[in-house]
Design a protein around this motif. Structure first.
Motif, PDB file in Angstrom:
ATOM      1  N   MET A 123       0.816  -1.202   0.000  1.00  0.00           N
ATOM      2  CA  MET A 123       0.000   0.000   0.000  1.00  0.00           C
ATOM      3  C   MET A 123       0.846   1.246   0.000  1.00  0.00           C
ATOM      4  O   MET A 123       1.994   1.138  -0.357  1.00  0.00           O
ATOM      5  N   TYR A 124       0.254   2.020   0.743  1.00  0.00           N
ATOM      6  CA  TYR A 124      -0.778   2.055  -0.151  1.00  0.00           C
ATOM      7  C   TYR A 124      -1.754   3.121   0.200  1.00  0.00           C
ATOM      8  O   TYR A 124      -2.917   2.914   0.379  1.00  0.00           O
ATOM      9  N   GLU A 134      -0.250  -2.671   4.725  1.00  0.00           N
ATOM     10  CA  GLU A 134       1.094  -3.246   4.627  1.00  0.00           C
ATOM     11  C   GLU A 134       1.120  -4.671   5.178  1.00  0.00           C
ATOM     12  O   GLU A 134       1.671  -5.563   4.553  1.00  0.00           O
ATOM     13  N   GLU A 157       7.652  -4.925   3.873  1.00  0.00           N
ATOM     14  CA  GLU A 157       6.241  -4.516   3.971  1.00  0.00           C
ATOM     15  C   GLU A 157       5.781  -4.563   5.429  1.00  0.00           C
ATOM     16  O   GLU A 157       5.093  -3.661   5.913  1.00  0.00           O
ATOM     17  N   HIS A 202       7.140  -1.713   7.160  1.00  0.00           N
ATOM     18  CA  HIS A 202       6.407  -0.477   6.863  1.00  0.00           C
ATOM     19  C   HIS A 202       5.224  -0.319   7.808  1.00  0.00           C
ATOM     20  O   HIS A 202       4.920   0.774   8.279  1.00  0.00           O
ATOM     21  N   GLN A 254       2.446   7.086  -2.243  1.00  0.00           N
ATOM     22  CA  GLN A 254       3.334   7.333  -1.110  1.00  0.00           C
ATOM     23  C   GLN A 254       4.258   8.516  -1.372  1.00  0.00           C
ATOM     24  O   GLN A 254       4.541   9.296  -0.467  1.00  0.00           O
ATOM     25  N   ILE A 262      10.073   4.638   3.860  1.00  0.00           N
ATOM     26  CA  ILE A 262       9.357   3.607   3.112  1.00  0.00           C
ATOM     27  C   ILE A 262       9.648   3.723   1.609  1.00  0.00           C
ATOM     28  O   ILE A 262       9.944   2.735   0.940  1.00  0.00           O
ATOM     29  N   GLU A 272      10.889   1.079  -1.188  1.00  0.00           N
ATOM     30  CA  GLU A 272       9.992   0.707  -2.284  1.00  0.00           C
ATOM     31  C   GLU A 272      10.709   0.676  -3.633  1.00  0.00           C
ATOM     32  O   GLU A 272      10.302  -0.046  -4.532  1.00  0.00           O
TER      33      GLU A 272
HETATM   34 FE   LIG Z   1       5.153  -1.077   1.586  1.00  0.00          FE
END
Ligand SMILES: [Fe+2]
Ligand SMILES: [Fe+2]
Ligand SMILES: [Fe+2]
Lengths: 201, 327
Positions: B1-2, B62, B92, B95, B153, B171, B175
């Motif tokens: 995500m998000y 996440e 994730e 996060h 994001q 994050i 990513e």
């Molecule tokens: Fe993530």
């Protein structure tokens, strides 16, 4: 459970309903400070929840130092961070500290963190000696108040900190070798180009 | 995500009436100047409430989002893919940790957020209510769902709430690995055998509708959010985000010779993407619990909570106590 995921399919059935969580189910709160490079100051990175300082250190390592570089890390109970008022504009947090009379008793060390840009992290500026954290902030004002605006100051009793031991520092030596966690390890350019060339011809 | 497709509560125009007008004006001026709001600063109730809701939904997405990919770790093709996928799934979950902490600074405890996830009171990104049938579905998520997430994001990282922005900066840095890794996986499928190509094409056919839903209902029908945009809680409308995603990734999907299952998809003269209107009834139905995996996703969380309880209890120390994180 009926699932495409074999691990989910073999999960046991839980019969008791999951009761609402009690306070502290996720433990206490600890603040995390990281030194990104040798010679650089520590800076505040965020927080973790853990049952004690030892586990807070482990969780902090997992959460905040999987990437980039790290030479050291420490954690402290959030309750052990003494916080000045947060200011804005041209107000200096050092100017708002309440007066405090000289305290009797033995002095101890406090780590001082400053916020010099709103929206950024608190950064370590030095260590002072005082009896109380309030006094540590006044000490910090004498030593570190250069007139540049500081929006927030923290004083942390050094004795309350869980530091990284010299042996533990080896943990981060292999960080640069873990290329599989890095975008640069996934260059598909050649394969893509071959594919496109093949398709055009 | 998000950060996308968040559900915001309908905002009544009078919900600001109770706020101190002078403080409100100062607050808004600070945001206009591009300054961040920090946990101890004054903020309107509505700002606090909508931010908690958004950051919490993001955090839940996440951990729930780690499930459809996590199931493929043991079946990923080869050691390298396993290592990479494991690292990605770990990211994730990490996060979620960062985001829960950011939401906590606004005054909602982690216990309460996890309770609300399990009871279905809080939402998470709708796209994770769909199953990953094959390795290609997993590659679709790694590349394109993460791509969509990154669009959101990166935008949200320029928002007004300090702790959320700082979490997002960290994050987004991680990513970039997810995106490159996902693209790498899809390039390998695309340039592989006919069967591999077919596998990805089928995954694309399955995932395209939920991907279009990902950014939330069309601006024509979504609850009005002007005040959230002014406060830099929401950084773009759902349609703007969707358009940005299409602009960046449709050419990359076409480049690999795949067909996007929408005959009306094309860019108009002004540079805006046209597409068949997604089925918003289906979106509503799934977000309200009636998707192919809703039950399973929550059940996995419930089982994890129940099975982990004795561990948490054994670790508890009487001396610790809950405090709101600092920043
Ligand atoms: Fe993530
Ligand atoms: Fe993701
Ligand atoms: Fe990701």
């Amino acid at each position: 459970m009926n699932s495409l995921d074999p691990r989910v399919a073999r999960l046991p059935k839980i019969n008791e309903p999951v009761s609402p969580k009690v306070p502290l189910d996720q433990f206490g709160t600890f603040e995390v400070f990281v030194q990104p490079k040798e010679g650089k100051p520590f800076q505040h990175e965020g927080s973790v929840h853990a049952p004690d300082l030892e586990l807070a250190w482990v969780l902090a390592k997992e959460t905040f130092t999987r990437r980039f570089t790290c030479t050291s890390l420490y954690v402290v109970n959030t309750r052990d961070v003494y916080v000045s008022p947060l200011t804005e504009g041209d107000k200096n947090a050092y100017d708002l500290l309440p007066e405090i009379t000289e305290q009797a008793g033995s002095k101890k060390d406090f780590e001082i963190y400053q916020l010099t840009k709103r929206g950024k992290q608190h950064v370590h500026v030095g260590t002072v000696q005082a009896v109380l954290p309030q006094e540590a902030l006044v000490q910090a004002a004498k030593l570190y108040n250069t007139g540049n605006i500081v929006y927030n100051v923290w004083a942390i009793a050094t004795a309350a900190i869980r530091f990284t031991t010299p042996e533990e520092k080896e943990l981060w030596l292999t960080l640069p070798e873990k290329k599989f966690r890095d975008a640069s390890d996934y260059k598909g350019g050649d394969k893509l180009k071959n594919f496109l060339d093949r398709n055009i011809s | 995500m998000y950060g996308g497709g968040n559900t915001f509560e309908g905002i009544k125009t009078d919900s600001l009436a109770a706020e101190d007008p002078i403080k409100l004006a100062e607050f808004e001026a600070r945001i206009t100047r591009g300054e961040k709001i920090e946990p101890t600063d004054w903020m309107p109730q509505l700002y606090r409430k909508q931010l908690i809701r958004m950051i919490e939904q993001h955090a839940h997405s996440e951990i729930i989002g780690a499930l459809p990919e996590g199931t493929w770790i043991t079946r990923a093709p080869g050691f390298k893919r396993k290592m990479a996928l494991m690292a990605k799934v770990q990211d994730e979950v990490g996060h979620a940790q960062l985001l829960y902490s950011a939401a906590e600074t606004l005054g909602k405890s982690r216990e309460q957020m996890i309770d609300d996830l399990i009871t279905g009171k809080s939402k998470y990104s709708n796209i994770f209510n769909y199953p990953t049938y094959t390795w290609a579905d997993c590659c679709f998520i790694s590349w394109l769902v993460d791509a969509g997430a990154i669009v959101n994001q990166l935008a949200n990282a320029k928002g007004s709430y300090g702790p959320y922005c700082r979490a997002l900066d960290r994050i987004c840095a991680e990513e970039s690995f997810h995106l490159k890794y996902g693209h790498h996986c899809v390039i390998y499928l695309a340039s592989g055998t006919a069967k591999q190509r077919q596998m990805f094409q089928e995954a694309l056919n399955r995932w395209w509708p939920p991907m279009m839903h990902f950014f939330g209902p069309s601006d024509k029908i979504s609850a009005h959010t002007e005040v959230l945009m002014r406060w830099k809680v929401k950084m773009g409308t759902n349609d703007e985000m969707r358009n940005q995603f299409l602009d960046m990734y449709v050419p990359k999907i076409w480049e690999l010779g795949f067909t996007i299952p929408d005959p009306n998809l094309r860019k108009d003269e002004t540079g805006k993407w046209e597409y068949t209107e997604p089925d918003w009834e289906e979106f509503k139905r799934v977000i309200n619990g009636d998707g192919p995996c809703n039950k399973e996703r929550l059940e996995v969380r419930r089982v994890a909570e129940a099975r982990g309880k004795w561990v948490r209890e054994a670790l508890k120390t009487p001396k610790t106590s809950y405090v709101t994180p600092l920043a």
